[in-house]
Design an enzyme around this catalytic site. Structure first.
Site, PDB file in Angstrom:
ATOM      1  CG  ASN A  11       4.340   0.124  10.893  1.00 49.55           C
ATOM      2  OD1 ASN A  11       5.254  -0.895  10.952  1.00 49.55           O
ATOM      3  ND2 ASN A  11       3.601   0.351   9.958  1.00 49.55           N
ATOM      4  CG  MET A  25      -1.818  -1.188   1.617  1.00 49.42           C
ATOM      5  SD  MET A  25      -2.772  -1.817  -0.040  1.00 49.42           S
ATOM      6  CE  MET A  25      -3.711  -0.526   0.025  1.00 49.42           C
ATOM      7  N   GLY A  26       1.979   1.017   0.514  1.00 44.47           N
ATOM      8  CA  GLY A  26       2.966   2.375   0.513  1.00 44.47           C
ATOM      9  C   GLY A  26       2.514   3.310   1.694  1.00 44.47           C
ATOM     10  CG  LEU A  27       3.588   2.685   5.581  1.00 43.28           C
ATOM     11  CD1 LEU A  27       4.805   2.948   6.010  1.00 43.28           C
ATOM     12  CD2 LEU A  27       2.807   2.283   6.704  1.00 43.28           C
ATOM     13  CB  CYS A  53       7.429   1.579   7.890  1.00 45.12           C
ATOM     14  SG  CYS A  53       8.351   2.379   8.887  1.00 45.12           S
ATOM     15  N   GLY A  85      -6.261  -9.349  10.406  1.00 49.46           N
ATOM     16  CA  GLY A  85      -6.129  -8.348   9.369  1.00 49.46           C
ATOM     17  C   GLY A  85      -6.760  -9.008   8.305  1.00 49.46           C
ATOM     18  CB  ILE A 143       4.927 -11.096  12.506  1.00 47.96           C
ATOM     19  CG1 ILE A 143       4.186 -11.793  11.580  1.00 47.96           C
ATOM     20  CG2 ILE A 143       5.937 -12.216  13.388  1.00 47.96           C
ATOM     21  CD1 ILE A 143       4.616 -13.015  10.822  1.00 47.96           C
ATOM     22  CG  ASN A 144       4.164  -5.103   9.813  1.00 43.99           C
ATOM     23  OD1 ASN A 144       3.559  -5.249   8.672  1.00 43.99           O
ATOM     24  ND2 ASN A 144       4.211  -3.967  10.502  1.00 43.99           N
ATOM     25  CB  THR A 145       3.468  -8.361   5.907  1.00 42.66           C
ATOM     26  OG1 THR A 145       4.085  -6.855   5.465  1.00 42.66           O
ATOM     27  CG2 THR A 145       1.985  -7.763   5.864  1.00 42.66           C
TER      28      THR A 145
HETATM   29  C1  LIG Z   1      -3.542  -4.181   3.317  1.00 43.95           C
HETATM   30  C2  LIG Z   1      -2.934  -4.231   4.572  1.00 43.95           C
HETATM   31  C3  LIG Z   1      -2.319  -3.091   5.156  1.00 43.95           C
HETATM   32  C4  LIG Z   1      -1.583  -2.893   6.209  1.00 43.95           C
HETATM   33  N1  LIG Z   1      -1.253  -1.866   6.947  1.00 43.95           N
HETATM   34  C5  LIG Z   1      -0.257  -1.745   7.953  1.00 43.95           C
HETATM   35  C6  LIG Z   1      -0.013  -0.556   8.436  1.00 43.95           C
HETATM   36  O1  LIG Z   1      -0.459   0.596   7.943  1.00 43.95           O
HETATM   37  N2  LIG Z   1       0.648  -0.704   9.880  1.00 43.95           N
HETATM   38  C7  LIG Z   1       1.137  -1.734  10.352  1.00 43.95           C
HETATM   39  O2  LIG Z   1       1.828  -1.855  11.379  1.00 43.95           O
HETATM   40  N3  LIG Z   1       0.687  -3.007   9.602  1.00 43.95           N
HETATM   41  C8  LIG Z   1       0.170  -3.129   8.560  1.00 43.95           C
HETATM   42  N4  LIG Z   1      -0.263  -4.073   8.002  1.00 43.95           N
HETATM   43  C9  LIG Z   1       0.193  -5.345   8.634  1.00 43.95           C
HETATM   44  C10 LIG Z   1      -1.112  -5.805   9.448  1.00 43.95           C
HETATM   45  O3  LIG Z   1      -1.321  -5.116  10.497  1.00 43.95           O
HETATM   46  C11 LIG Z   1      -0.528  -7.343   9.840  1.00 43.95           C
HETATM   47  O4  LIG Z   1       0.345  -7.249  11.002  1.00 43.95           O
HETATM   48  C12 LIG Z   1      -0.330  -8.433   9.090  1.00 43.95           C
HETATM   49  O5  LIG Z   1      -1.149  -8.222   7.725  1.00 43.95           O
HETATM   50  C13 LIG Z   1      -0.328  -9.755   9.513  1.00 43.95           C
HETATM   51  O6  LIG Z   1      -1.643 -10.043  10.040  1.00 43.95           O
HETATM   52  P1  LIG Z   1      -3.049 -10.696   8.860  1.00 43.95           P
HETATM   53  O7  LIG Z   1      -2.340 -12.187   8.591  1.00 43.95           O
HETATM   54  O8  LIG Z   1      -4.035 -11.170   9.978  1.00 43.95           O
HETATM   55  O9  LIG Z   1      -3.271  -9.949   8.005  1.00 43.95           O
HETATM   56  C14 LIG Z   1      -0.904  -4.255   6.932  1.00 43.95           C
HETATM   57  C15 LIG Z   1      -1.391  -5.471   6.344  1.00 43.95           C
HETATM   58  C16 LIG Z   1      -2.398  -5.380   4.989  1.00 43.95           C
HETATM   59  C17 LIG Z   1      -2.848  -6.713   4.390  1.00 43.95           C
END
Ligand SMILES: Cc1cc2nc3c(=O)[nH]c(=O)nc-3n(C[C@H](O)[C@H](O)[C@H](O)COP(=O)(O)O)c2cc1C
Ligand SMILES: Cc1cc2nc3c(=O)[nH]c(=O)nc-3n(C[C@H](O)[C@H](O)[C@H](O)COP(=O)(O)OP(=O)(O)OC[C@H]3O[C@@H](n4cnc5c(N)ncnc54)[C@H](O)[C@@H]3O)c2cc1C
Ligand SMILES: Cc1cc2nc3c(=O)[nH]c(=O)nc-3n(C[C@H](O)[C@H](O)[C@H](O)COP(=O)(O)OP(=O)(O)OC[C@H]3O[C@@H](n4cnc5c(N)ncnc54)[C@H](O)[C@@H]3O)c2cc1C
Ligand SMILES: Cc1cc2nc3c(=O)[nH]c(=O)nc-3n(C[C@H](O)[C@H](O)[C@H](O)COP(=O)(O)O)c2cc1C
Ligand code: FES
Ligand code: FES
Lengths: 306, 261, 306, 261
Positions: free
Chosen positions: A126, A72-74, A129, A264, A190-192
């Site tokens: 976060n 998404m690019g924050l 990033c 998420g 975790i984050n992604t």
């Molecule tokens: C579309 C999308 C946008 C995300 N945006 C953020 C974000 O702005 N900040 C953040 O800390 N994590 C962001 N994440 C990561 C999620 O908060 C989460 O850590 C990650 O998707 C793993 O959880 P899930 O498997 O339940 O999606 C985003 C994930 C997705 C799919």
């Protein structure tokens, strides 16, 4: 009926299921909607100093198992505009947890102060990033950076500070330990996971940005591994994130050491109704296994504390 | 999970609008949209202007950068597709007033077409800047609909807004439903007018879209996500919203008044 | 018909599909079987200084999408016994690539010398094995270690040395660059992604060892991301590994920058017959897209070199 | 993707052998095995000794650490299951000689049972160290099979190896097939004897197993992987292998002669 209410430091949650950052997180009405559907708390989109449009589309790729790759690019409206969204959600009774991202400790601290003023109940950092775009490294992959950022934020705000840990590290638990030293009230993991998809007909990456982050079912084992190792290393509560779609997934995380959970990608399946189902399912499963509360089950799969 | 296809047909509909047809098997319903990726350029939500059979289509009006670039797209060009997404028009009404402005006819035409084939009596109020820009005018006529037009410059039909044509028709005749797509202020006016007469109105609305999966919140509109809860909404859900007809969100999520678009 | 033969440094392969290390790799007959089924080369199980039984069962967990979590624990017959297996495979005409693991540069170098004597065509270094068990770190996660190990091995053997890179790093390309500096002829990416699974009924990790490594479809985006970034950073050839099951997967890797490919988990689906199908499918797809050879398609999705 | 179930029944079959029954719905065929996990202890390959209906079973002989521990497992104990894996006995022969030694009867009994129910004439040569260890002797009799026994100590039937009983039966009568499971040297002898008479022999063999998915190579036997290509093999595939009856591999993959087990 097992008690679903949990405390993460001083943060009291009616149930452990939090809306993960970046999902339904740009508008106050959406945050309020997730709360009304039964989330235990809602985390805002990660907010930065300036409005950001994010990367151009395609920003998302889907996989057959429901996993997603996103870049998404924050995108976010910026810290000047966003507090009004928090207020919309708070006016509807939601427990709102803020999320911010920055390039260094000073920026994190500035953003934290401003967002805290909007009445959030806790603040997630976060730390995953892109630091310097294209270099492939992240501001949160060096324990020293993590500690410094967390310390700078904790100095400025009175609410619990949660450090969100990247899985793209040889030792995520070391990052969590650094956050603990810095004064974090909790860590989330975790984050992604860094990922890429290529369209072979078009001979180019699918996402406009190229590199993306993997989420959903594919990363559940990765998230569980991080939570397990972090639980063994730190004393502060751990919040589990990554691929949680069913009560069974949630229970895996709880047994691995998570005291709360973020959801998420599962929201794509049938919207925020997932929160009601998760809470009900977890409660039933805890009953079956003889636990009176979530708290009693945290970390139960660890041999030493079983 | 995108399908990459080649454009098989290109039809210049108006000076500013082109239809691209391509093979995209599988079911789709009038009202639904696809995310269409123009490689090297943007991926955009576009209503399916042709929903029947294996050859689907979209009809693109030159608005901004990408929509202008793709006016030049030739047969044989490759595009990426995912979807169809979103909900559909309820085609059960027996007498329908279709109110379209600008590229709005793109989504209304297949709905009207399928309804007309089922025996629905279709009346169309079609608006554009000028006569040559009246989108799908002949398509509506061919399906047996009555078409009344309005142009900004009076080059054909009523001079002025299509809303006045719609209001006239609504007071003169009985309709079971109104389907509308076009500028939001137009739809809002139609909704208020028809609502006053007790005729249910269904609006196809647009918001900035990124994921189209109900996840990223880019398309938030009040409590709804246009990509999954819409794009077709009963007007009574939209009218109470502070945003409807007044503001949308830019790609950063900031609320922007419609004028400032 | 597109030419499938590729060269990885001085290593000539009849097609780019290699049997990944740890799959069908303990016995010479199995290696020969994968070769007979059409693999372009076969990589041995990672061999260490002593025989190792590996971890107790359960050593493997399966997921609905065909992904696996494993903690075999590097079972292997040891460097004294293993060369005879290489000889069995070589006697049947196979292009055999050795694989070794060790705790430090000296051990790697010793093992490399001994395995090279058995007539292997190239040597892959498994730089992703547990260094100090339980610490969660790996011998291959520090660029300095990687460079030192590769340099020590390259000094001892005349065959091409391939460094196998871990994805559990903030910057896998930096590890690849270190391998290049050390004199590696190629890098392969990726080894498994750290993961864990918990059985909620039993309240314990499924794998006897706890932590495991994720492989198969779930990690394809992760492998692609690593190959993409590594291709941008190093001049030596990249070998792609992770979730390759179809010709389409293979082509994604080739376009991302891989000159050769390793196939592991996909062997569970229908055995080594997968190699014949992959070679045939890749050839057909290259023809469709107008490429006369694999080599011509390598990295084609990168904007600068497209 | 394991199923965790509770043991619903426990039957002591012989002084060193116990059968555990548990709910495990889904199809299974005689010859197939499961990977059964005794939490806190090992996960082991075990043939299904009961393959019909939802209640399956395994029959475990006390051999090493885990198989000894689980002799004590009580009803209500939880075990993890995956599978069934592997191939099956071909049940089409009309006159079958079943040759079982030790725990081999565990996999032969369900095959014989299903065959007998289909009208196959079943003759069983059953061997054990002593009379009390003759596994499933009554089960074979109940399905209508003729049972001839051999014991090492002569406490019942022929004193000595079951192979001599088998050889006698093979020369005296006509069989369409031999099914055998037991020590590999025993199976090898039977295979050679029957082969000389032109009777096809099917052996259920054992090798160390880890993945049971045909991946890890732990169960390699010549060009085969016992977990997916077996465990049932026609003897003519096994007899040419240098390993058959002579060596297996330990968990590290080292080749170990059978005596050294
Ligand atoms: C579309 C999308 C946008 C995300 N945006 C953020 C974000 O702005 N900040 C953040 O800390 N994590 C962001 N994440 C990561 C999620 O908060 C989460 O850590 C990650 O998707 C793993 O959880 P899930 O498997 O339940 O999606 C985003 C994930 C997705 C799919
Ligand atoms: C459900 C839906 C159906 C649509 N159907 C049609 C159709 O059938 N025919 C048609 O011509 N147009 C349709 N649109 C509008 C179309 O998606 C674009 O908004 C328009 O083509 C302008 O794009 P651009 O890239 O040229 O504009 P830009 O130069 O990028 O920007 C101009 C404006 O276009 C809009 N826009 C840009 N990107 C997006 C996006 N990802 N999502 C939504 N709006 C965007 C924004 O309001 C932006 O301010 C539809 C939109 C939606 C949401
Ligand atoms: C396809 C197949 C079906 C089997 N069916 C039965 C059955 O129905 N009844 C029965 O009693 N036994 C059966 N076995 C044997 C069983 O799996 C064990 O080998 C035996 O129970 C000894 O295990 P242990 O842990 O007690 O021995 P340990 O003390 O661990 O070791 C003793 C020996 O057991 C063998 N063994 C240990 N672990 C394994 C393993 N993972 N895979 C294979 N062998 C192993 C090795 O040869 C080892 O040297 C079968 C084996 C296979 C491969
Ligand atoms: C059962 C199993 C055993 C493995 N053993 C090794 C090994 O010994 N050495 C090594 O370098 N990689 C080993 N790997 C990793 C694979 O070689 C490969 O890098 C990984 O599985 C990703 O590829 P895949 O998705 O095609 O399986 C093993 C993988 C599996 C599944
Ligand atoms: S476009 Fe992402 S929620 Fe609608
Ligand atoms: S047990 Fe792994 S290949 Fe057979």
């Amino acid at each position: 009926m097992a008690d679903l209410a949990v405390r993460v430091g001083t943060l009291a949650l009616r149930n452990p299921f939090l809306l993960a950052s970046g999902i339904w997180g740009e508008s106050g009405e959406s945050l309020a909607g997730a709360w009304a559907a039964g989330a235990g708390g809602v985390i805002t989109k990660s907010i930065g100093s300036e409005p950001r449009k994010g990367y151009p589309n395609p920003t998302i790729e889907t996989y057959p198992d429901g996993s997603l790759l996103n870049a998404m690019g924050l995108p976010n409206p910026g810290i000047d505009e966003y507090p009004r969204e928090v207020e919309v959600a708070r006016a509807r009774g939601a427990t709102v947890i803020g999320s911010v991202f920055g390039a260094d400790a000073a920026e994190f601290a500035r953003l934290a102060t401003r967002l805290a003023a909007s009445g959030i109940a806790a603040l997630e950092l976060n730390l995953s990033c892109p630091h310097a775009e294209g270099y492939g490294t992240e501001v949160g992959s060096d324990p020293a950076d993590v500690e410094e950022i967390v310390r700078a934020v904790v100095r400025e705000v009175r609410i619990p500070v949660i450090a969100k840990i990247t899985p793209n590290s040889p030792d995520p638990a070391a990052l969590a330990a650094a956050a603990e030293r810095g004064g974090a009230a909790a860590v989330s993991a975790i984050n992604t996971v860094r990922g890429l998809a290529i369209d072979t007909s078009l001979r180019r990456p699918v996402l406009a940005h190229g590199m993306g982050g993997l989420s959903g079912p594919a990363i559940k084992p990765v998230g569980l591994a991080c939570v397990w190792q972090i639980y063994d290393r730190v004393a502060i509560p751990v919040i589990g994130v990554g691929g949680i779609a069913t009560a069974e997934d949630a229970l895996e995380y709880v047994f691995a050491g998570a005291r709360a959970l973020e959801v998420g990608t599962a929201v794509t399946q049938s919207g925020v109704a997932v929160f009601g189902r998760l809470a009900e399912g977890l409660s039933r499963r805890l009953d079956e296994l003889g636990y009176s509360s979530v708290a009693a089950a945290v970390g139960a799969a660890h041999p030493a504390r079983a | 999970m995108r399908t990459v296809v080649r454009v098989t047909e290109r039809v210049v509909e108006t000076p500013s609008t082109v239809t691209l047809r391509f093979p995209y098997p599988g079911p789709a319903a009038p009202g639904q949209f696809v995310m269409i990726w123009f490689p090297g350029d943007d991926e955009l939500p576009m209503s399916l202007s042709y929903t029947e059979g294996a050859s689907k289509g979209v009809t693109i009006k030159a608005m901004g950068t990408t929509s202008r670039n793709v006016q030049e797209l030739a047969v044989g060009a490759t595009v990426g597709l995912r979807g169809p997404y979103g909900n559909r028009f309820d085609l059960s009404a027996r007498r329908v007033l279709v109110v379209g402005g600008g590229s709005g006819a793109a989504v209304l035409a297949p709905a009207a077409e399928r309804a007309a084939a089922q025996g629905t009596r279709v009346t169309v109020a079609l608006g554009a800047t000028q006569s040559a820009e009246l989108l799908f005018r002949h398509r509506f006529e061919e399906m047996g609909a009555r078409v009344e037009v309005a142009t900004d410059d009076g080059s054909e039909g009523t001079k002025g807004f299509v809303t006045s044509v719609a209001e006239r028709l609504l007071t003169a005749e009985r309709f079971d439903a109104v389907w509308t797509c076009g500028p939001e202020i137009m739809m809002q006016k139609v909704a208020v007018a028809a609502g006053a007469l007790g005729v249910p109105v269904f609006c196809s609305v647009e918001r900035h879209m990124k994921c189209a999966l109900g996840l990223c919140d880019a398309c938030a509109l009040g409590p709804y996500h246009v990509c999954v809860d819409g794009p077709v909404f009963p007007a009574e859900r939209l009218l109470p919203l502070a945003e409807f007809g007044r503001s949308h969100r830019d790609p950063s999520g900031r609320r922007v008044p419609f004028g400032a678009r």
